[in-house]
Motif scaffolding. Structure first.
Motif, short mmCIF file in Angstrom:
data_model
loop_
_atom_site.label_atom_id
_atom_site.label_comp_id
_atom_site.label_asym_id
_atom_site.label_seq_id
_atom_site.Cartn_x
_atom_site.Cartn_y
_atom_site.Cartn_z
N GLU A 140 1.19 8.82 -11.73
CA GLU A 140 2.40 9.56 -11.38
C GLU A 140 2.36 10.93 -12.04
N PRO A 141 2.77 11.98 -11.33
CA PRO A 141 2.79 13.29 -11.98
C PRO A 141 3.86 13.33 -13.06
N ALA A 142 3.58 14.08 -14.12
CA ALA A 142 4.54 14.20 -15.21
C ALA A 142 5.78 14.94 -14.70
N PRO A 143 6.95 14.53 -15.15
CA PRO A 143 8.16 15.23 -14.70
C PRO A 143 8.15 16.67 -15.22
N GLY A 187 0.82 -1.21 0.00
CA GLY A 187 0.00 0.00 0.00
C GLY A 187 0.85 1.25 0.00
N GLY A 188 1.98 1.21 0.68
CA GLY A 188 2.87 2.37 0.74
C GLY A 188 3.63 2.59 -0.55
N CYS A 189 3.79 1.57 -1.41
CA CYS A 189 4.57 1.75 -2.64
C CYS A 189 3.70 2.20 -3.79
N GLY A 190 2.42 2.40 -3.56
CA GLY A 190 1.59 2.96 -4.61
C GLY A 190 0.84 1.91 -5.42
N LEU A 191 0.91 0.66 -5.04
CA LEU A 191 0.23 -0.38 -5.79
C LEU A 191 -1.28 -0.15 -5.82
N PHE A 192 -1.82 0.35 -4.71
CA PHE A 192 -3.26 0.53 -4.64
C PHE A 192 -3.68 1.98 -4.90
N ASP A 193 -2.74 2.84 -5.27
CA ASP A 193 -3.09 4.24 -5.57
C ASP A 193 -3.79 4.31 -6.91
N ASP A 194 -4.84 5.12 -6.97
CA ASP A 194 -5.56 5.32 -8.22
C ASP A 194 -5.01 6.50 -9.01
N GLU A 195 -4.23 7.36 -8.38
CA GLU A 195 -3.73 8.55 -9.05
C GLU A 195 -2.47 8.22 -9.84
#
Length: 156
Positions: A41-44, A31-39
């Protein structure tokens, strides 16, 4: 010859408790590594030298178009193409396709006066980028700013 050790009368073994705890720790980690994040990654952020590169490509094209009728200006196109190639290498990008190819069509804004104004504006962009650039980029940007100032003076 070890048997299941009962930790309580509720039927939980040490192995089951440790396995459940390990599974929960794994879920927390995932959960902390972003596996379950729906958002997404922001563009660089774009490289701060991108505007300097864009202006070099635009100036090279304008000079090349005007060099059809004023061949002495071809050297300025060559200089801007060299700047664009070096900037692209520093930024880690590729030049737009066709940026080095001359075009026979002269644009409406391709006059010596318009090129001088474009050089002056591009020189200001390069000076601002030079001031903000880290030391390893400042020399390159400074030389580009100087070349743009020289081109503007030559077009007087």
């Amino acid at each position: 010859m070890t048997g299941a050790v009962r930790m309580s009368d509720g039927g939980h073994t040490r192995r089951r408790v440790l396995g459940t705890a390990g599974g929960l720790a794994g879920l927390v980690t995932l959960g902390g590594c972003g596996l379950f994040d729906d958002e997404p990654e922001p563009a660089p952020a774009p490289d701060p030298l991108q505007p300097v590169l864009d202006e070099a490509v635009a100036l090279a094209g304008s000079y090349q178009r005007l060099a059809v009728t004023q061949p002495a200006l071809a050297a300025f196109a060559t200089a801007h193409r060299a700047h664009a190639a070096e900037l692209a290498k520093v930024i880690g990008t590729t030049l737009p396709s066709g940026s080095a190819a001359p075009s026979a069509a002269t644009g409406a804004g391709d006059t010596v006066a318009a090129l001088r104004q474009a050089e002056l504006a591009a020189q200001k962009t390069a000076v601002a980028a030079c001031k903000a650039a880290p030391a390893e980029r400042a020399a390159l940007i400074g030389s580009i700013a100087a070349a743009r100032a020289t081109h503007a003076e030559a077009l007087r």
